[in-house]
Scaffold this active site. Structure first.
Site, PDB file in Angstrom:
ATOM      1  N   GLY B  55     -37.661 -24.625 -24.731  1.00 32.28           N
ATOM      2  CA  GLY B  55     -37.105 -24.678 -26.092  1.00 32.28           C
ATOM      3  C   GLY B  55     -35.608 -24.420 -26.098  1.00 32.28           C
ATOM      4  O   GLY B  55     -35.020 -24.056 -25.072  1.00 32.28           O
ATOM      5  N   ARG B 142     -41.693  -7.731 -35.767  1.00 31.93           N
ATOM      6  CA  ARG B 142     -40.448  -7.088 -36.231  1.00 31.93           C
ATOM      7  C   ARG B 142     -40.682  -5.916 -37.169  1.00 31.93           C
ATOM      8  O   ARG B 142     -40.007  -4.892 -37.071  1.00 31.93           O
ATOM      9  CB  ARG B 142     -39.557  -8.125 -36.929  1.00 31.93           C
ATOM     10  CG  ARG B 142     -38.850  -9.043 -35.977  1.00 31.93           C
ATOM     11  CD  ARG B 142     -38.048 -10.080 -36.743  1.00 31.93           C
ATOM     12  NE  ARG B 142     -37.538 -11.103 -35.839  1.00 31.93           N
ATOM     13  CZ  ARG B 142     -37.237 -12.341 -36.218  1.00 31.93           C
ATOM     14  NH1 ARG B 142     -37.399 -12.706 -37.482  1.00 31.93           N
ATOM     15  NH2 ARG B 142     -36.790 -13.214 -35.344  1.00 31.93           N
ATOM     16  N   CYS B 177     -32.039 -14.244 -36.870  1.00 31.88           N
ATOM     17  CA  CYS B 177     -30.634 -14.633 -36.622  1.00 31.88           C
ATOM     18  C   CYS B 177     -29.703 -14.246 -37.773  1.00 31.88           C
ATOM     19  O   CYS B 177     -28.634 -13.684 -37.562  1.00 31.88           O
ATOM     20  CB  CYS B 177     -30.555 -16.127 -36.349  1.00 31.88           C
ATOM     21  SG  CYS B 177     -31.467 -17.133 -37.532  1.00 31.88           S
ATOM     22  N   GLN B 204     -26.916 -22.038 -43.192  1.00 35.29           N
ATOM     23  CA  GLN B 204     -27.629 -21.980 -41.921  1.00 35.29           C
ATOM     24  C   GLN B 204     -27.727 -23.331 -41.229  1.00 35.29           C
ATOM     25  O   GLN B 204     -27.982 -24.353 -41.858  1.00 35.29           O
ATOM     26  CB  GLN B 204     -29.009 -21.348 -42.130  1.00 35.29           C
ATOM     27  CG  GLN B 204     -28.890 -19.902 -42.558  1.00 35.29           C
ATOM     28  CD  GLN B 204     -30.212 -19.177 -42.719  1.00 35.29           C
ATOM     29  OE1 GLN B 204     -30.469 -18.598 -43.778  1.00 35.29           O
ATOM     30  NE2 GLN B 204     -31.049 -19.189 -41.690  1.00 35.29           N
ATOM     31  N   SER B 207     -30.042 -25.456 -35.844  1.00 38.12           N
ATOM     32  CA  SER B 207     -30.613 -24.815 -34.653  1.00 38.12           C
ATOM     33  C   SER B 207     -31.662 -23.763 -35.005  1.00 38.12           C
ATOM     34  O   SER B 207     -32.581 -23.531 -34.216  1.00 38.12           O
ATOM     35  CB  SER B 207     -29.489 -24.154 -33.838  1.00 38.12           C
ATOM     36  OG  SER B 207     -28.835 -23.183 -34.640  1.00 38.12           O
ATOM     37  N   ARG B 283     -29.944 -24.176 -46.012  1.00 34.58           N
ATOM     38  CA  ARG B 283     -29.787 -24.950 -44.784  1.00 34.58           C
ATOM     39  C   ARG B 283     -28.674 -25.976 -44.996  1.00 34.58           C
ATOM     40  O   ARG B 283     -28.738 -26.752 -45.950  1.00 34.58           O
ATOM     41  CB  ARG B 283     -31.123 -25.633 -44.512  1.00 34.58           C
ATOM     42  CG  ARG B 283     -31.315 -26.226 -43.178  1.00 34.58           C
ATOM     43  CD  ARG B 283     -31.587 -25.243 -42.079  1.00 34.58           C
ATOM     44  NE  ARG B 283     -32.927 -24.742 -41.949  1.00 34.58           N
ATOM     45  CZ  ARG B 283     -33.263 -23.856 -40.994  1.00 34.58           C
ATOM     46  NH1 ARG B 283     -32.353 -23.400 -40.149  1.00 34.58           N
ATOM     47  NH2 ARG B 283     -34.495 -23.410 -40.909  1.00 34.58           N
ATOM     48  N   HIS B 290     -24.506 -20.284 -37.711  1.00 31.12           N
ATOM     49  CA  HIS B 290     -24.700 -19.900 -39.110  1.00 31.12           C
ATOM     50  C   HIS B 290     -23.411 -19.327 -39.701  1.00 31.12           C
ATOM     51  O   HIS B 290     -22.595 -18.739 -38.987  1.00 31.12           O
ATOM     52  CB  HIS B 290     -25.763 -18.806 -39.225  1.00 31.12           C
ATOM     53  CG  HIS B 290     -27.169 -19.271 -38.980  1.00 31.12           C
ATOM     54  ND1 HIS B 290     -27.518 -20.589 -38.813  1.00 31.12           N
ATOM     55  CD2 HIS B 290     -28.330 -18.567 -38.893  1.00 31.12           C
ATOM     56  CE1 HIS B 290     -28.824 -20.679 -38.621  1.00 31.12           C
ATOM     57  NE2 HIS B 290     -29.338 -19.465 -38.660  1.00 31.12           N
TER      58      HIS B 290
END
Lengths: 382, 382
Positions: B55, B142, B177, B204, B207, B283, B290
């Site tokens: 990836g 998380r 991110c 953003q 990616s 986006r 970003h």
């Protein structure tokens, strides 16, 4: 079925591509019916002048006048010496573009200006002294105490003292595109719950920097995809597949002029010296329509459902707020459209007691952000 | 001189173009010296596994390990059955990609995961039970109370109890991110004046949705410029020359999951249940890095000049704040860079008594937003 040219234009947000009629000096494809076109040329109607007719907004003035069957007795097509003498067909009549001079406004009732601030500063007062009512799209007069700054859906009362046919000219200012698009959505909520503070982040299209910037974005994108160095004429840095802080000059307080327009124009349009606004204006690689992320703080509680209902009823606003389908306003969707689209309407959980909302707004920068708003102002004079 | 391929990649924000090594299963061009490459293969160093090696982030794991001369005894290249068996050269050694199974982690000291939440949920605990310390780039763990959520420059203490060579495995989560990039800039200011509230609007890159999304943005852009209908596989709407609300699912409160990550992860990383955060995640048609517009409210007054000095001294942060030259951070400029860039640092005049600041932040989503942060976490284990 769409012609390739139209499809192309549609796909890149009504991009002013070299292939697009929007940038070339040829007839605007009118969406109005032959009947309405015939109706719009009337002896009892005002005479109009379009200043800066060859620019992106100037071209859109004509498109909007035609779409809305704005009645006129005559139209003067005014531009710089460079374009003077060129023939131009509009609504089945041929016009010759004239050079803008001090004598251009004799007998002109309404002049739509979009030729930059310096042209407005020089010729706006000359036109007003000739008895012409000037609707100016530049920032030249926006903050002048005597000049109404008008969004017809928001503060029509500001220009109620200005009439046609009195022989008295006047200046009326069109607000900045970001201000118009933001306040179209914020004002209906402001009327209900009083906005105390707005935090705005913009996603601004190339069109705000004019037709040449739209062409540069398309050119740069082609170059970058071919592995070539992008041509940077309008902007000093790469725009394709990039974004950057708005190119307006930065003031001593660290905010750029574009950001301070949102702060100052909001106070004038709302006639509220105390409303607090902070803005971050960013140029994104989108062709024609602006987007704005707006965080609102209200004096009274305002539930998100009531806010949605208020916006659904607001003139010139369409609500696109499909959470299940993850469908919200996009610049592409509002391109070449009149309405400002609002979505992502949600209670801001970082504020207490339903006193805050987050919303996302998109509007066509050339249309409601400029030409349409100006023509709507002119319509209020009829 | 740059090769066309490299130049191309640079110009479209390190785009994972079909022509770009970033997307293809071939050696990452290492920027580390031969010496450092030799040094990194050491018998006394930990054995590493990279999960999801094919990836965009998996590839970047290898790139960062090599750039930073991360010492290792051995590396296991793990991916799905589809990629298993393929040969792969990394730092002069040839590897065969293995299929990820429950037996993959025997003798593995550190595993870097970036193969999506479901793979992490299934294999993360298996690896930890094998005594492996897992650094997971997904959102799977998380918010788990027992799992440290770490930005090395911000809260290294959160993982101080986790050691290598004890035979005890563990899970460590890499933040989202947008959270990493925002907090790299906000934390140094938070330490000085305590952030009470943040209003964040993001810009953003493709990616964040993976390599296929980066390819789709490039493909769509080519199609649109040719007047063709854009191919929409990854996203359900046109991305080229457009922007849209982040594609993460929208929750009952109207915020999408991406936005709530910023809210919840900030509270966990700062260990501050009371900090108020609201976010709008958008986006934009940018390839790799970003940008975020961040409005900050502080408990104590913080002057913009002091804030700038604090940020200039902050590790992993570079200040680009040239008001006269109108030069500020851009996604293109930070692409393939380690540091997060901060600019537009200014006193928010909509807040009283220097209690507010507006800043604009850019960071490479694949690098500091994902792979670099994970490798930095692994470095703290050495």
């Amino acid at each position: 079925m769409q012609s390739p040219a139209v499809a192309h234009r549609h796909f890149i947000n009504g991009a002013a591509a070299p292939s697009s009629p929007l940038l070339r000096l040829k007839p605007i494809p009118s969406t109005s019916s032959p009947f309405s076109v015939r109706m719009s040329l009337r002896e009892d109607a005002p005479s109009i002048a379009v200043v800066g007719v060859t620019g992106a907004v100037g071209q859109e003035f004509l498109s909007v006048l035609s779409d809305r069957s704005f009645p006129y007795r005559s139209i003067k097509m005014l531009a710089s010496k460079r374009s003077a003498g060129k023939k131009y067909t509009f609504e089945d009549n041929e016009y010759v573009i004239e050079e803008l001079t001090a004598d251009s406004f004799n007998g002109v009732d309404i002049a739509l200006f979009s030729a930059g601030g310096s042209i407005s500063k020089e010729f706006g007062p000359i036109a007003a002294n000739c008895g012409t009512v000037v609707v100016d799209n530049s920032s030249a007069f926006r903050m002048d105490a005597g000049v109404p700054l008008v969004i017809p859906e928001v503060n029509p009362e500001a220009m109620s003292h200005i009439k046609l046919g009195t022989g008295k000219g006047a200046l009326i200012a069109n607000p900045n595109c970001s201000t118009i698009i933001c306040l179209m959505a914020a004002t209906p909520l402001h009327r209900r719950a009083k906005v105390l503070r707005m935090v705005v982040s913009t996603y601004q299209a190339a069109s705000g920097a004019g037709a040449a910037a739209m062409e540069e974005l398309e050119l740069q994108t082609r170059e970058v995809l071919e592995g070539k160095r992008p041509t940077c004429n309008i902007f000093k840095q790469q725009y394709a597949f990039n974004l950057f802080s708005h190119n307006a000059p930065v003031l001593p307080n660290g905010y750029n002029e574009e950001e301070m327009k949102l702060v100052k124009e909001t106070r004038k349009i709302w006639n509220d010296k105390d409303v607090k606004v902070t803005a971050t204006c960013i140029r994104v690689p989108v062709m024609r329509a602006h987007a704005e992320s707006v965080n609102l703080q209200f004096a009274s509680p305002l539930d998100e459902n009531e806010a949605r209902d208020i916006l659904k009823k607001a003139p010139g606003v369409v609500v696109i707020d499909d959470r299940a389908g993850n469908r919200f306003p996009t610049p592409l969707e509002v391109s070449n459209k009149d309405d400002v689209a609002v979505g992502r309407i949600r209670q801001d959980e970082s504020q207490d007691g339903s006193h805050g909302l987050d919303i996302f707004v998109c509007g066509d920068q050339i249309r409601k952000g400029a030409a349409l708003n100006a023509v709507q102002i002119a319509e209020m004079l009829l």
